[in-house]
Enzyme design. Sequence first.
Site, PDB file in Angstrom:
ATOM      1  N   GLY A   1       4.286  -3.399  -8.020  1.00  0.00           N
ATOM      2  CA  GLY A   1       5.224  -2.660  -8.818  1.00  0.00           C
ATOM      3  C   GLY A   1       5.114  -2.604 -10.316  1.00  0.00           C
ATOM      4  O   GLY A   1       5.932  -1.936 -10.930  1.00  0.00           O
TER       5      GLY A   1
ATOM      6  N   GLU B   1       0.991  -7.471  -5.011  1.00  0.00           N
ATOM      7  CA  GLU B   1       0.424  -6.297  -4.353  1.00  0.00           C
ATOM      8  C   GLU B   1       0.480  -5.070  -5.245  1.00  0.00           C
ATOM      9  O   GLU B   1       1.273  -4.165  -5.005  1.00  0.00           O
ATOM     10  CB  GLU B   1       1.224  -6.004  -3.082  1.00  0.00           C
ATOM     11  CG  GLU B   1       1.447  -7.186  -2.195  1.00  0.00           C
ATOM     12  CD  GLU B   1       2.438  -6.878  -1.080  1.00  0.00           C
ATOM     13  OE1 GLU B   1       3.490  -6.286  -1.333  1.00  0.00           O
ATOM     14  OE2 GLU B   1       2.122  -7.218   0.050  1.00  0.00           O
TER      15      GLU B   1
ATOM     16  N   GLY C   1      -0.352  -1.513  -6.566  1.00  0.00           N
ATOM     17  CA  GLY C   1      -0.931  -0.276  -6.051  1.00  0.00           C
ATOM     18  C   GLY C   1      -1.213   0.649  -7.220  1.00  0.00           C
ATOM     19  O   GLY C   1      -2.350   0.778  -7.680  1.00  0.00           O
ATOM     20  N   ARG C   2      -0.143   1.223  -7.748  1.00  0.00           N
ATOM     21  CA  ARG C   2      -0.350   2.230  -8.800  1.00  0.00           C
ATOM     22  C   ARG C   2      -1.031   1.651 -10.043  1.00  0.00           C
ATOM     23  O   ARG C   2      -1.798   2.350 -10.686  1.00  0.00           O
ATOM     24  CB  ARG C   2       0.973   2.923  -9.149  1.00  0.00           C
ATOM     25  CG  ARG C   2       1.816   2.276 -10.203  1.00  0.00           C
ATOM     26  CD  ARG C   2       3.126   3.007 -10.384  1.00  0.00           C
ATOM     27  NE  ARG C   2       3.898   3.023  -9.165  1.00  0.00           N
ATOM     28  CZ  ARG C   2       4.470   4.098  -8.635  1.00  0.00           C
ATOM     29  NH1 ARG C   2       4.366   5.247  -9.225  1.00  0.00           N
ATOM     30  NH2 ARG C   2       5.162   3.989  -7.533  1.00  0.00           N
TER      31      ARG C   2
ATOM     32  N   ARG D   1       4.728  14.657  -5.877  1.00  0.00           N
ATOM     33  CA  ARG D   1       5.606  13.638  -6.459  1.00  0.00           C
ATOM     34  C   ARG D   1       6.752  14.185  -7.296  1.00  0.00           C
ATOM     35  O   ARG D   1       7.829  13.609  -7.331  1.00  0.00           O
ATOM     36  CB  ARG D   1       4.806  12.598  -7.243  1.00  0.00           C
ATOM     37  CG  ARG D   1       3.947  11.731  -6.315  1.00  0.00           C
ATOM     38  CD  ARG D   1       3.259  10.582  -7.032  1.00  0.00           C
ATOM     39  NE  ARG D   1       4.179   9.554  -7.463  1.00  0.00           N
ATOM     40  CZ  ARG D   1       4.542   9.331  -8.710  1.00  0.00           C
ATOM     41  NH1 ARG D   1       4.026  10.045  -9.699  1.00  0.00           N
ATOM     42  NH2 ARG D   1       5.398   8.383  -9.008  1.00  0.00           N
TER      43      ARG D   1
ATOM     44  N   TYR E   1      10.504  13.167  -5.971  1.00  0.00           N
ATOM     45  CA  TYR E   1      11.449  12.374  -6.751  1.00  0.00           C
ATOM     46  C   TYR E   1      11.370  12.591  -8.249  1.00  0.00           C
ATOM     47  O   TYR E   1      11.647  11.697  -9.039  1.00  0.00           O
ATOM     48  CB  TYR E   1      11.388  10.882  -6.401  1.00  0.00           C
ATOM     49  CG  TYR E   1      10.016  10.292  -6.079  1.00  0.00           C
ATOM     50  CD1 TYR E   1       9.757   9.798  -4.800  1.00  0.00           C
ATOM     51  CD2 TYR E   1       9.015  10.221  -7.035  1.00  0.00           C
ATOM     52  CE1 TYR E   1       8.521   9.244  -4.501  1.00  0.00           C
ATOM     53  CE2 TYR E   1       7.786   9.673  -6.731  1.00  0.00           C
ATOM     54  CZ  TYR E   1       7.545   9.184  -5.461  1.00  0.00           C
ATOM     55  OH  TYR E   1       6.331   8.640  -5.157  1.00  0.00           O
TER      56      TYR E   1
ATOM     57  N   CYS F   1       4.296  28.690  -1.157  1.00  0.00           N
ATOM     58  CA  CYS F   1       5.444  29.579  -0.994  1.00  0.00           C
ATOM     59  C   CYS F   1       6.688  28.732  -0.890  1.00  0.00           C
ATOM     60  O   CYS F   1       7.215  28.487   0.203  1.00  0.00           O
ATOM     61  CB  CYS F   1       5.261  30.454   0.222  1.00  0.00           C
ATOM     62  SG  CYS F   1       3.886  31.564   0.006  1.00  0.00           S
ATOM     63  N   GLU F   2       7.143  28.284  -2.063  1.00  0.00           N
ATOM     64  CA  GLU F   2       8.214  27.290  -2.109  1.00  0.00           C
ATOM     65  C   GLU F   2       8.578  27.161  -3.588  1.00  0.00           C
ATOM     66  O   GLU F   2       7.726  26.785  -4.400  1.00  0.00           O
ATOM     67  CB  GLU F   2       7.626  25.975  -1.561  1.00  0.00           C
ATOM     68  CG  GLU F   2       8.443  24.747  -1.742  1.00  0.00           C
ATOM     69  CD  GLU F   2       9.621  24.693  -0.790  1.00  0.00           C
ATOM     70  OE1 GLU F   2       9.411  24.857   0.428  1.00  0.00           O
ATOM     71  OE2 GLU F   2      10.751  24.536  -1.270  1.00  0.00           O
TER      72      GLU F   2
ATOM     73  N   TYR G   1      -0.767   7.768  -5.256  1.00  0.00           N
ATOM     74  CA  TYR G   1       0.213   8.561  -4.513  1.00  0.00           C
ATOM     75  C   TYR G   1       0.047  10.055  -4.725  1.00  0.00           C
ATOM     76  O   TYR G   1       1.018  10.805  -4.720  1.00  0.00           O
ATOM     77  CB  TYR G   1       1.647   8.114  -4.851  1.00  0.00           C
ATOM     78  CG  TYR G   1       1.847   6.635  -4.665  1.00  0.00           C
ATOM     79  CD1 TYR G   1       1.823   6.073  -3.397  1.00  0.00           C
ATOM     80  CD2 TYR G   1       2.004   5.779  -5.751  1.00  0.00           C
ATOM     81  CE1 TYR G   1       1.968   4.700  -3.214  1.00  0.00           C
ATOM     82  CE2 TYR G   1       2.146   4.411  -5.579  1.00  0.00           C
ATOM     83  CZ  TYR G   1       2.128   3.880  -4.311  1.00  0.00           C
ATOM     84  OH  TYR G   1       2.260   2.526  -4.133  1.00  0.00           O
TER      85      TYR G   1
HETATM   86  C1  LIG Z   1       4.212   0.463  -2.271  1.00  0.00           C
HETATM   87  C2  LIG Z   1       4.146  -0.993  -2.166  1.00  0.00           C
HETATM   88  C3  LIG Z   1       3.423  -1.720  -3.104  1.00  0.00           C
HETATM   89  C4  LIG Z   1       2.761  -1.110  -4.294  1.00  0.00           C
HETATM   90  O1  LIG Z   1       3.668  -0.620  -5.228  1.00  0.00           O
HETATM   91  P1  LIG Z   1       3.082  -0.019  -6.598  1.00  0.00           P
HETATM   92  O2  LIG Z   1       4.246   0.516  -7.312  1.00  0.00           O
HETATM   93  O3  LIG Z   1       2.126   1.046  -6.215  1.00  0.00           O
HETATM   94  O4  LIG Z   1       2.410  -1.137  -7.301  1.00  0.00           O
HETATM   95  C5  LIG Z   1       3.324  -3.083  -2.902  1.00  0.00           C
HETATM   96  N1  LIG Z   1       3.907  -3.696  -1.846  1.00  0.00           N
HETATM   97  C6  LIG Z   1       4.610  -3.005  -0.936  1.00  0.00           C
HETATM   98  C7  LIG Z   1       5.208  -3.728   0.196  1.00  0.00           C
HETATM   99  C8  LIG Z   1       4.765  -1.644  -1.066  1.00  0.00           C
HETATM  100  O5  LIG Z   1       5.487  -0.988  -0.162  1.00  0.00           O
END
Ligand SMILES: *Cc1c(COP(=O)(O)O)cnc(C)c1O
Length: 432
Positions: free
Chosen positions: A248, A290, A292-293, A330, A334, A361-362, A391
């Site tokens: 996150g 964890e 991701g982004r 995206r 949201y 078409c939206e 994403y």
């Molecule tokens: C989506 C998610 C992440 C990654 O979140 P980011 O904002 O992309 O860093 C990590 N752990 C879990 C369980 C998630 O669902």
Amino acid sequence: MLSENITINSAGHLCFAGHDVCELAQRFGTPLYLMDEGRIRENCRVYLNAFRKNFGENAMPAYASKAASFRRIYEIMREEGMGIDVVSSGEIFTAVKAGFPMEKSMFHSNNKTDADIRYAISCGVGCFVVDGEDELLRLEQIAAEQGHTQRILLRLTPGIDPHTYEAINTGRVDSKFGTAIETGQAMPLIRLALEQKHIELAGFHCHVGSQVFEEDVFQRTANIMVGFMAEVRDELGFTAKILNLGGGYGVRYVESDPAADIGARIGEVAEHIRAVAQKHDFPMPFIVMEPGRSIVADAGMTVYQVGAVKRIPGYKNYVSIDGGMGDNPRYALYGAKYTVLSGNRALEEADFPCDLVGRCCESGDIIQPEILLPSATCRDDIVCVCTTGAYNYSMASNYNRVPRPPIVMLRDHDAYVAVRRETLEDIAALDV
Ligand SMILES: *Cc1c(COP(=O)(O)O)cnc(C)c1O
């Protein structure tokens, strides 16, 4: 510029990772996802180095691969020594194809089907992150059938509201994910997990949300989680070995977003966890995060060609591009913010207010409303959307039967296709 990998060359063209986006558009066609391989690796190393420095060997950053899932990315994660999160059989399949060491994978999802559970066990997924009782009991049954003992974490909701988008806010008690501590449901679930013969409970997971900028969210989470782990030890005699704090850290989509110093933040989190553990006389757990982004977002850019510029005097203007919510849903989902830049008029003043819209078409097919582009913007121009590495491809669809763009990876001196462009034949390939 938003990010160091975005520059402008002497031709007035935008460059990404040192490559002229107009040349890339010529060579690979549009729409086009670009990914800066060097930046992906640098982002991994920020976590790897901070983890090593602050936790020693007793920790692992795991790339949340739902952010961008394709074979090459798992190869890069393998090469960098990252762990990974997977959330479906499809992601597991792709990671296996990349030769990823699956013992370093964690399997999430609030609804793993029986088929998912069987497949994940057969692929040697290191750790299931079990969402609740239904999954726990079914996993025990399937593991027993296969004569396998599965290592798990239990996903708990610590009850944190990280003040982020509602749709990506997952740490609250009323979330669809995990089992709540506050309602008293977590303790009996842990007891149940400890009774299972084919399940090895290794610790706990939580994920409070995404795009988090508040500096102390992980500290507040750690207070609750480590405190609860000490309670579990006192009540059930079980000392959890692993604490997974989720993902996150936020990234910069627009100039007004702060730039998070992730290395420094991790140092603070580590110090805090150590202090909380000491307070509860609890051994320092193995820490997992964890991201991701923050691994892939700023390593991505999407390149489009303009097809139409529509001016409605007294109302507003539209610039239509050859992609849209199919390759980037995206904003529609949201209201996500993005920075949009001209590819071929990068040095011209951006003073033309418009909405950047897709070809679907939206009416909701908006990539970004109320942006500024150079006033000379016209058909055949190149327009780039920044920070699309996370994403975007992973959420892409074939709405309107529009083929999905390829992913071209950029290195210092070359560009190569990691995911090829979908063809019209691909689009119809499943119709029997
Ligand atoms: C989506 C998610 C992440 C990654 O979140 P980011 O904002 O992309 O860093 C990590 N752990 C879990 C369980 C998630 O669902």
